[in-house]
Design a protein around this motif. Sequence first.
Motif, mmCIF file in Angstrom:
data_model
loop_
_atom_site.group_PDB
_atom_site.id
_atom_site.type_symbol
_atom_site.label_atom_id
_atom_site.label_comp_id
_atom_site.label_asym_id
_atom_site.label_seq_id
_atom_site.Cartn_x
_atom_site.Cartn_y
_atom_site.Cartn_z
ATOM 1 N N THR A 208 -6.947 -5.208 -3.094
ATOM 2 C CA THR A 208 -7.217 -4.268 -1.850
ATOM 3 C C THR A 208 -7.774 -4.923 -0.633
ATOM 4 O O THR A 208 -8.095 -6.101 -0.034
ATOM 5 C CB THR A 208 -8.323 -3.148 -1.705
ATOM 6 N N LYS B 126 -4.735 -0.487 5.107
ATOM 7 C CA LYS B 126 -2.976 -0.719 5.039
ATOM 8 C C LYS B 126 -2.772 0.006 6.474
ATOM 9 O O LYS B 126 -2.887 0.775 7.263
ATOM 10 C CB LYS B 126 -3.212 1.013 4.111
ATOM 11 N N GLY C 193 0.649 -1.374 -0.409
ATOM 12 C CA GLY C 193 0.177 -0.034 0.669
ATOM 13 C C GLY C 193 0.937 1.186 0.137
ATOM 14 O O GLY C 193 0.408 2.110 0.092
ATOM 15 N N PRO D 113 -6.399 -5.941 -9.387
ATOM 16 C CA PRO D 113 -6.451 -4.997 -8.338
ATOM 17 C C PRO D 113 -6.959 -6.384 -7.318
ATOM 18 O O PRO D 113 -7.239 -6.870 -7.573
ATOM 19 C CB PRO D 113 -7.545 -4.450 -8.371
ATOM 20 N N HIS E 133 -3.192 -11.527 0.667
ATOM 21 C CA HIS E 133 -4.003 -10.958 0.376
ATOM 22 C C HIS E 133 -4.327 -10.712 -0.842
ATOM 23 O O HIS E 133 -5.761 -11.101 -1.493
ATOM 24 C CB HIS E 133 -4.175 -9.308 0.613
ATOM 25 N N ASN F 260 0.544 -8.144 -1.601
ATOM 26 C CA ASN F 260 0.690 -7.773 -0.414
ATOM 27 C C ASN F 260 0.332 -9.602 0.677
ATOM 28 O O ASN F 260 -0.605 -9.712 1.097
ATOM 29 C CB ASN F 260 -0.809 -8.088 0.169
ATOM 30 N N THR G 245 -7.260 2.031 3.657
ATOM 31 C CA THR G 245 -7.156 0.550 2.853
ATOM 32 C C THR G 245 -6.836 1.508 1.653
ATOM 33 O O THR G 245 -6.300 2.361 1.370
ATOM 34 C CB THR G 245 -8.890 0.095 2.322
ATOM 35 N N ALA G 246 -5.922 0.222 1.320
ATOM 36 C CA ALA G 246 -4.621 0.545 -0.340
ATOM 37 C C ALA G 246 -5.359 -0.394 -1.298
ATOM 38 O O ALA G 246 -6.011 -1.602 -1.181
ATOM 39 C CB ALA G 246 -3.476 0.061 -0.140
ATOM 40 N N THR G 247 -4.724 0.148 -2.630
ATOM 41 C CA THR G 247 -5.269 -1.210 -3.435
ATOM 42 C C THR G 247 -3.625 -1.413 -4.238
ATOM 43 O O THR G 247 -3.217 -0.919 -4.918
ATOM 44 C CB THR G 247 -5.956 -0.660 -4.536
ATOM 45 N N SER G 248 -3.630 -2.562 -4.120
ATOM 46 C CA SER G 248 -2.045 -2.990 -5.065
ATOM 47 C C SER G 248 -2.551 -3.853 -6.281
ATOM 48 O O SER G 248 -3.915 -3.519 -6.722
ATOM 49 C CB SER G 248 -1.347 -3.409 -3.889
ATOM 50 N N HIS G 249 -1.597 -4.516 -6.554
ATOM 51 C CA HIS G 249 -2.346 -4.918 -7.992
ATOM 52 C C HIS G 249 -1.269 -7.147 -8.083
ATOM 53 O O HIS G 249 0.124 -6.953 -7.338
ATOM 54 C CB HIS G 249 -1.986 -4.654 -9.032
#
Lengths: 479, 479
Positions: free
Chosen positions: A97, A100, A68, A95, A337, A331, A256-260
């Motif tokens: 989510t 974070k 994040g 994506p 995640h 993550n 929250t955060a969104t990574s990939h």
Amino acid sequence: MRGSMLAVTAGLWMGAALGVANAAPRETRIPEPAMQTAAQLRQTALESDLGYRVIESLTTEVGPRLPGSEADARAVAWAEKKFRELGYDKVWLEPVTFPKWERRSESAQVLGANAQPLKITALGGSPAGTVEAEVVRFPDLASLEAAADGSLAGKIAFVDYEMQRARDGSGYGPGSRVRSRGPSTAIGKGAIGFLMRSAGTDSHRNPHTGITRFDEGLTPVPSAALSVPDAQQLSRLLALGPQRVRLAIDAGWNGTATSHNVIGEITGSKAAGRGKPQEVVVIGGHLDSWDLGTGAVDDGAGIGITMAAGALIGQLPKPPARTVRVIAFANEEQGLHGAKAYAEKYAKDIARHQIGAESDFGAGRIYAFATSAPPHAKAAEARIAQALAPLGIEHTPGKGGPGPDIGPLVERGLTWANLRQDGTDYFDLHHTPDDTFDKIDPKAIAQNVAAYSVFAYLAAAAEGDFGSAPKAPAPEAAK
Amino acid sequence: MRGSMLAVTAGLWMGAALGVANAAPRETRIPEPAMQTAAQLRQTALESDLGYRVIESLTTEVGPRLPGSEADARAVAWAEKKFRELGYDKVWLEPVTFPKWERRSESAQVLGANAQPLKITALGGSPAGTVEAEVVRFPDLASLEAAADGSLAGKIAFVDYEMQRARDGSGYGPGSRVRSRGPSTAIGKGAIGFLMRSAGTDSHRNPHTGITRFDEGLTPVPSAALSVPDAQQLSRLLALGPQRVRLAIDAGWNGTATSHNVIGEITGSKAAGRGKPQEVVVIGGHLDSWDLGTGAVDDGAGIGITMAAGALIGQLPKPPARTVRVIAFANEEQGLHGAKAYAEKYAKDIARHQIGAESDFGAGRIYAFATSAPPHAKAAEARIAQALAPLGIEHTPGKGGPGPDIGPLVERGLTWANLRQDGTDYFDLHHTPDDTFDKIDPKAIAQNVAAYSVFAYLAAAAEGDFGSAPKAPAPEAAK
């Protein structure tokens, strides 16, 4: 049902038997030309520094990449670009989510007549807070669990458990349990802060971080790991008499955060009859890291090893029948995640995922190989083992289990493979500031790349399946 | 005059020849019963953990002890108390005043596309300041010196010199010269900040601090050492393209402080004819430490080794003829302040100081012995060497030099002895957070205690002198 339980407990394949109850599946075999190609691939990989260079690129250009964070986003962009540079023919992002967690500052001091600083790191998930209190030491988690309710009221609990070194990393189970269970147990006894000796095997002033979770209904308290020498120092001080410690942490969950998940494919053969590009062999590692080091052994190594393995397969004159899919999971560190998002997204496609292996146990050499393949694929497994043997890899049928990010797929019916790395020194570095590129041995990485490329190529070239099939719903859910 | 120059350059004895120009001094000898006592003492010391326990006590109870800090004062009180506990019959303090340097905070980050933190430590003597600038790398000090004047205007200079590992610590000369000369050289070229690869031989994220000095007339700039892995990382980043770094240090000189040399004596025999209690054999170490670790190998070891050696001599049925004086020197790290104060105070008493040796090169085993004794004491030196030989110590006549705190006395005419420790691993720990008690090997400490007790006892029991005598004033001063 019993079978299903076995599949869960022993990780053995049972799923494919469901629905084809009395049909003996055709035996899976590895074609002889594929064995010859694998031998060449093995040699090419051993002579290549590609895996090593990929690890260097990630850890240098991006550095630490806490899920994040701004650097995590840079890691995603790096992975997408790197897959393309390496010749992967399909590259995409998915994506993920998650909550974070941020680390802002952390410090601890012994107060009073022996005043001195202690080196700590907040556990992932720790809240912010400053406490000054007397420290109560426990030699292990069991003795903390045995403490009387309320006995730690107003105190800081300190679990001084010494993790044991082992090639297979078996010391990490009890070591990391202190981290996962210690804080909640301490709060249950009234503690207002939690300290633990790092779950690590080194003797440097570099504490080991890692995620912890607080049980529902508890008010989280500042929780940190001391470096091993600091834990020893605190124990010596406590042997002299009571000690008060000031523990100050600024950290916490922040939205929250969104990574990939970043995915690259070497597409399988499209030759009529022979090609099965819609079937995939999955390998990968996780792209995120803890923030203290640059995530070289955890898990830059896994990213470098599997990206390079796929790239070398992609450079072969002819692709194998199946697609090799390399996943850089998002993550992992804070709760799988990326892996869970992937497993959920592809739940209906388990049968297309032939077999999966993750590299996430450092940068040591691989010494053993096994899979959870069913009986009709055991001969193919043995042939893969034969191609791995020149790398010093032993075939240990049935032993081990999936890498962490493969776990959620295995729960849904994926067959796993395990290329076990020597983890003797892994917990000297794991989750510490010392997890940096200089710790990587290029020859060990080349051996890993050779093993992953041979494994993935042969699994992708096999005639017949490895038994992945959607798990039958559990009886409760079926009702 | 020529002789005087020789004494300075080669550390050889010449002083006693002055004023007794043509008289051949009586040959110094070690009585046979003293050799027997020394053999027993050696065995007692090898079986004792006293030195180890003294190191444990200092590093645990006091911890880091930066000169002039509250902990430094606690260290002085600790040393006075410990001397008494160990049975020293005279114990006293001598004040030492010096400028006080404080470290408050320090951080560094690479900015921009590869943003990431770097582990640094401010060099002792660094001023406070925050600079953001492009980094210019130099592989060594010579290349920085060769840079054009003004070429570093507005830049941060980075000297990436790799210190070499050696048993005798010979790599530290060029390594520490980067620290002592680098900042002033960089300022001379226009630099606004200074970074160096730590003068160390480890591969951990623990930078090595140490004192630096800025030349008269220069405006000091923030100056810090990167850990070795961080220096390597910064070099890799610079190979990719220009890098800007933010260097933020809060530290600086803050008035003066007074600490103390702490001195303990085992008084020599008062037996008529035989006793010479007014003559002293000096051994010791330094009590202060850098603040990052707990000063275990630098120089808790020297304190523990020499305090224990004196204590074991004190436990003998009969004292040797001369007094054994153990000195815990104040503030060695920032400029030999305690040693200089002591040498000045006792300038007129040099002849009473028979011979001196300091333990300040870590906690490794002693492998070699030498002194600067004159010809008439060489047979006695050889006898001492004979008593040290069973400890694996080689006699290397004329080699080596005095420990740092003995240096100012040697300049005034003291004969030095040198018990050289294996320093192969010393610069893995020296001046870092990792200089902690867990790094101490009790068996190596016992060997050191045995060597120091045997040396000090035999020097104190010798019949005849070791040639210490006030140095003749230099010609310029004599005019």
